[in-house]
Enzyme design. Structure first.
Site, PDB file in Angstrom:
ATOM      1  N   HIS A  38      -1.071  -1.267  -4.244  1.00 29.02           N
ATOM      2  CA  HIS A  38      -2.529  -0.951  -3.645  1.00 29.02           C
ATOM      3  C   HIS A  38      -2.486   0.674  -3.363  1.00 29.02           C
ATOM      4  O   HIS A  38      -1.658   1.064  -2.828  1.00 29.02           O
ATOM      5  CB  HIS A  38      -2.426  -1.595  -2.451  1.00 29.02           C
ATOM      6  CG  HIS A  38      -3.836  -1.581  -1.506  1.00 29.02           C
ATOM      7  ND1 HIS A  38      -4.916  -2.483  -2.045  1.00 29.02           N
ATOM      8  CD2 HIS A  38      -4.274  -0.952  -0.666  1.00 29.02           C
ATOM      9  CE1 HIS A  38      -5.919  -2.095  -1.160  1.00 29.02           C
ATOM     10  NE2 HIS A  38      -5.596  -1.252  -0.381  1.00 29.02           N
ATOM     11  N   SER A  84       0.789  -1.237  -0.143  1.00 28.86           N
ATOM     12  CA  SER A  84      -0.101   0.007  -0.107  1.00 28.86           C
ATOM     13  C   SER A  84       0.734   1.263  -0.071  1.00 28.86           C
ATOM     14  O   SER A  84       1.684   1.548   0.792  1.00 28.86           O
ATOM     15  CB  SER A  84      -0.964   0.014   1.291  1.00 28.86           C
ATOM     16  OG  SER A  84      -1.429   1.347   1.358  1.00 28.86           O
ATOM     17  N   GLY A 121      -2.799  -4.222   8.840  1.00 26.03           N
ATOM     18  CA  GLY A 121      -1.994  -4.877   9.879  1.00 26.03           C
ATOM     19  C   GLY A 121      -1.079  -6.455   9.613  1.00 26.03           C
ATOM     20  O   GLY A 121      -0.781  -6.954  10.150  1.00 26.03           O
ATOM     21  N   GLY A 178      -2.755   3.685   7.922  1.00 26.48           N
ATOM     22  CA  GLY A 178      -1.576   2.734   8.174  1.00 26.48           C
ATOM     23  C   GLY A 178      -1.069   2.455   9.489  1.00 26.48           C
ATOM     24  O   GLY A 178      -1.510   3.228  10.428  1.00 26.48           O
ATOM     25  N   MET A 198      -9.080   8.123   0.205  1.00 25.46           N
ATOM     26  CA  MET A 198      -9.811   8.500   1.545  1.00 25.46           C
ATOM     27  C   MET A 198     -10.359   9.690   1.127  1.00 25.46           C
ATOM     28  O   MET A 198      -9.693  10.530   0.672  1.00 25.46           O
ATOM     29  CB  MET A 198      -8.798   8.165   2.541  1.00 25.46           C
ATOM     30  CG  MET A 198      -8.117   6.789   2.839  1.00 25.46           C
ATOM     31  SD  MET A 198      -7.480   6.960   4.550  1.00 25.46           S
ATOM     32  CE  MET A 198      -6.465   5.108   4.260  1.00 25.46           C
TER      33      MET A 198
END
Ligand code: DX5
Ligand code: ZN
Length: 221
Positions: free
Chosen positions: A35, A10, A177, A146, A39
């Protein structure tokens, strides 16, 4: 091995001041997908990228751009994200009143379609759209940031979704996670795509980090 495991770093944990370089580094470091966490400061309490950023990173990799839309509403932006160069577009079940319609729109734009489920959302949310899906994304943290702690209780949901998917060609992706310690828990439960932000970008050793997550994930198969 029963399943091929794909690793999707990510870029939320990348250095935004040199995003193109970061994307090339994870590509060369052996990632499978890239990824992209979008948001909106409304569906989730954080703001990140828009379609311009997807367009800007597109020339830096030929790998799959896996775009995770944490935005409400998502429907008005699907075409823009498709045209920006996304390969997979995932919407949240909680942010879309017309999931079936959005999945049809994504497929109509020639892209792969995914649905993401927050930790508190039951797997039945995707039961009636399974035949329109290319991917189900199980959140193992509450989306927004994150570096949060993995919620192990989601492994039961992953296992139920794997059974629900059956023989369909649907990827089961896990996000939040994920690191070499938690990776085997999710692959054992049935996941085949692992998103990892801080565990890939944390110490700058991208290739080693990707390899470590992959090896650990595969050890549980
Ligand atoms: C959280 C994002 C994740 C996040 C994962 O809302 O969807 O993709 O970047 O980061 P880590 O791997 O650090 O939990
Ligand atoms: Zn994500």
């Amino acid at each position: 091995m029963a399943r091929d495991i794909l690793i999707a770093p990510s870029i939320l944990s990348a250095d935004f001041a040199k995003l193109g370089e970061e994307v090339r580094a994870i590509d060369e470091g052996g990632c499978d997908w890239v990824h992209v966490d979008v948001m909106d400061g409304h569906f989730v309490p954080n703001l990140t990228f828009g379609p311009c950023v997807v367009e800007a990173i597109r020339p830096h990799t030929k790998k799959v751009l896996d775009v995770h839309l944490m935005i409400d509403p998502a429907a008005p932006y699907l075409e823009t994200f498709a045209k920006a160069g996304s390969d997979i577009i995932t919407v949240h079940a909680e942010a879309d009143k017309h999931l079936d319609r959005s999945l049809q729109v994504i497929k109509g734009l020639g892209k792969k379609a995914g649905v993401s489920l927050n930790p508190g959302t039951h797997e039945s949310a995707v039961e009636h759209v399974l035949d329109k899906l290319d991917l189900i994304l199980v959140m193992t943290v509450n989306p927004g940031f994150g570096g949060q702690q993995f919620i192990e209780a989601q492994c039961e949901k992953i296992a139920r979704l794997r059974a629900m998917i059956g023989d369909r060609p649907i990827h089961l992706e896990v996000d939040g996670g994920v690191n070499p310690e938690t990776a085997p828990l999710v692959t054992k439960a049935g996941a085949d795509v692992l998103v990892a932000g801080s565990a890939v970008f944390g110490n700058g050793e991208y290739a080693g980090n990707i390899a470590a997550i992959r090896a650990s994930a595969e050890s549980a198969l």
